[in-house]
Design an enzyme around this catalytic site. Structure first.
Site: not given
Ligand SMILES: *Cc1c(COP(=O)(O)O)cnc(C)c1O
Length: 382
Positions: A55, A275
Site C-alpha cells: 500500500k 529562517y
Molecule cells: C499496513 C498493514 C499491514 C502491514 O503492516 P506493517 O506494520 O507495515 O508490517 C498489515 N495488515 C494491515 C491490516 C495493515 O493495515
C-alpha cells in the site's frame, strides 16, 4: 556516490548518470534487500505463507518496482489499501497472483473488484451485504476476505456481528478465502493486548472453521509462531524498518538517502543561520547548504536536531529545514573534504531510517512514506 567518468583535468568530475548529476538529493532503493527481507520472513514463518503489503506505493518506494521484484522472488499474495492501488497493481501482477484491498469496497464499487480480479477485505456489515448482493446479481460465489475486529476499533466485524452473519447464512454467496485481524500493540512484545487479541481472534475463527487465517503484520511476526496462523502480512519489515522498538533490527537496510552539497561557506562566530535565525554559529564554522528540504519529505521537525553523516563523521543540521534546502555544520570535517556536488548521507551506513525518524520525533513508517517522489531515484537489483 556514483561511478566517476574519466575526464580531462579541467572538467570537474560528474556522476555518470546525468539525472543524478542534476539532482539535489538521491534516493537509492535496494530491491535485492527487499526480496532478501521477504525470503528471511518467509523462512521464519514457514509453513505459513508470507504475503507482502505494498500500500501507499510500497511505503513510498515504488509499488511497481517492489511488486515486480517480490513477485519474481515468489510472493503470490499482495495487499494494498485502496481499490485504485489494487487496479494499478493488477496491471503489473497478472492473475492468479492474489491482490487484496484492505479497505474493501466503497458502496457501488463492487463490480470493479470482479472486473480486476481483486479480493475485497470485507470489514463491516454494509460491505458484506454489498458484496453478497453483487455475488447474487452475478449468480456465482465470489472470493473475499473477512476481517474481524479483535480490539483495535478500526476495521472489521465485531464478534457479535460475525455471529449474526453466520447465523443468518449471510456469507453463503461468498467464498471466504481468508479470515484476518490486526494487532494494535504488536511492536510492544509484552503488551497484554497482544494475547487478548489473539484469544479474541481464536474465538472469531470458531465461527469460520476451516478458513485460512491471518493475524500478523511485521511486528507480530516476531511475537512467535502462535501469531503466524496461515499467512502473515509484513509491510514495514520488507522495507527495513525495525519490527520491535529498542531491539536489534534483524532486517537488511533498503534505502539510502544522499543529499548533495550546493554551496559551502565560512561563517564567523555568532553568525545567524536560516529562517527565523533559530540558530547562531557558536564558533567560527564551515557550513554546507544541501539541496533537499521539507518539500522532499525531509521533515521540518529535524530543524536544529537532525544530522547528516559523511563516512563516520556526524554533520549536525543547523537552523531550520527550508522547503528545498538544509544547512549543515561541517566543521568536524577537514577543510576541503566536501566540494559542491558531493554527497552526504541522511539515511545510510551511519544513520538508519529509524534513527533519522527518532530525531524527527516520528516513526520510520511516517518518514519512509513521506520521502517524496521529488528525489532522483536509483533502483539497485531486482
Ligand atoms: C499496513 C498493514 C499491514 C502491514 O503492516 P506493517 O506494520 O507495515 O508490517 C498489515 N495488515 C494491515 C491490516 C495493515 O493495515
Amino acid at each position: 556516490m556514483t561511478a566517476i567518468a574519466p575526464s580531462p583535468s579541467i572538467i570537474p568530475p560528474r556522476p555518470a548518470d546525468p539525472s543524478l548529476a542534476r539532482a539535489g538529493a538521491v534516493l537509492t532503493i535496494n530491491l535485492d534487500a527487499i526480496t532478501q527481507n521477504w525470503r528471511a520472513l518467509a523462512a521464519r514463518v514457514a509453513p505459513a505463507v508470507c504475503a507482502a503489503v505494498v500500500k501507499a506505493d510500497a511505503y513510498g518506494l515504488g509499488a511497481r518496482e517492489v511488486a515486480r521484484a517480490l513477485s519474481a522472488a515468489g510472493c503470490r499474495t499482495f495487499f494494498v489499501a485502496h481499490l485504485d492501488e489494487g487496479i494499478a497493481l493488477r496491471h503489473i501482477l497478472p492473475s492468479p497472483t492474489r491482490i487484496a484491498v484492505l479497505h474493501g469496497p466503497m458502496p457501488g464499487t463492487e463490480a470493479d473488484f470482479t472486473a480486476h480480479h481483486l479480493l475485497p477485505v470485507l470489514n463491516s456489515l454494509e460491505q458484506v451485504a454489498g458484496f453478497a448482493a453483487h455475488a447474487h446479481h452475478l449468480g456465482r460465489k465470489l472470493p473475499a476476505v473477512v476481517q474481524s475486529d479483535t480490539g483495535m476499533s478500526r476495521f472489521g466485524l465485531t464478534l457479535s456481528e460475525l455471529t449474526s452473519l453466520v447465523a443468518a447464512d449471510a456469507l453463503e454467496g461468498l467464498d471466504v478465502v481468508l479470515h484476518m485481524s490486526h494487532l494494535a500493540c504488536a511492536d510492544t512484545p509484552d503488551h497484554p493486548a497482544n494475547g487478548a487479541q489473539r484469544q479474541a481472534f481464536l474465538a472469531a475463527r470458531r465461527l469460520l472453521p476451516g478458513v485460512p487465517a491471518s493475524l500478523s503484520a511485521s511486528s507480530a511476526i516476531f511475537l512467535g509462531g502462535d501469531f503466524h496462523f496461515d499467512l502473515v502480512r509484513p509491510g514495514a519489515a520488507l522495507y527495513g524498518i525495525a519490527p520491535q522498538a529498542g531491539a536489534p533490527n534483524p532486517l537488511r537496510p533498503v534505502v539510502r538517502l544522499e543529499g548533495r552539497v550546493v554551496q559551502l561557506r565560512q561563517a564567523a562566530a555568532g553568525t545567524p543561520v536560516g529562517y527565523g535565525h533559530t540558530a547562531t554559529t557558536p564558533t567560527a564554522a564551515r557550513l554546507a547548504t544541501v539541496g533537499m528540504g521539507y518539500a522532499d519529505g525531509f521533515l521540518r521537525s529535524l530543524s536544529n536536531t537532525g544530522a547528516a553523516w559523511h563516512r563516520g563523521t556526524r554533520l549536525p543540521l543547523i537552523g531550520r529545514v527550508s522547503m528545498d534546502s538544509i544547512i549543515l555544520d561541517i566543521s568536524a570535517l577537514p577543510d576541503g573534504t566536501l566540494s559542491p556536488g558531493d554527497a552526504v548521507d541522511l539515511i545510510g551506513p551511519d544513520q538508519d531510517l529509524d534513527a533519522l525518524a527518532r530525531a524527527a520525533g516520528t516513526i520510520g513508517y511516517e518518514l519512509l512514506t513521506s520521502l517524496g517522489a521529488r528525489y532522483a531515484r536509483r533502483y539497485l537489483g531486482g
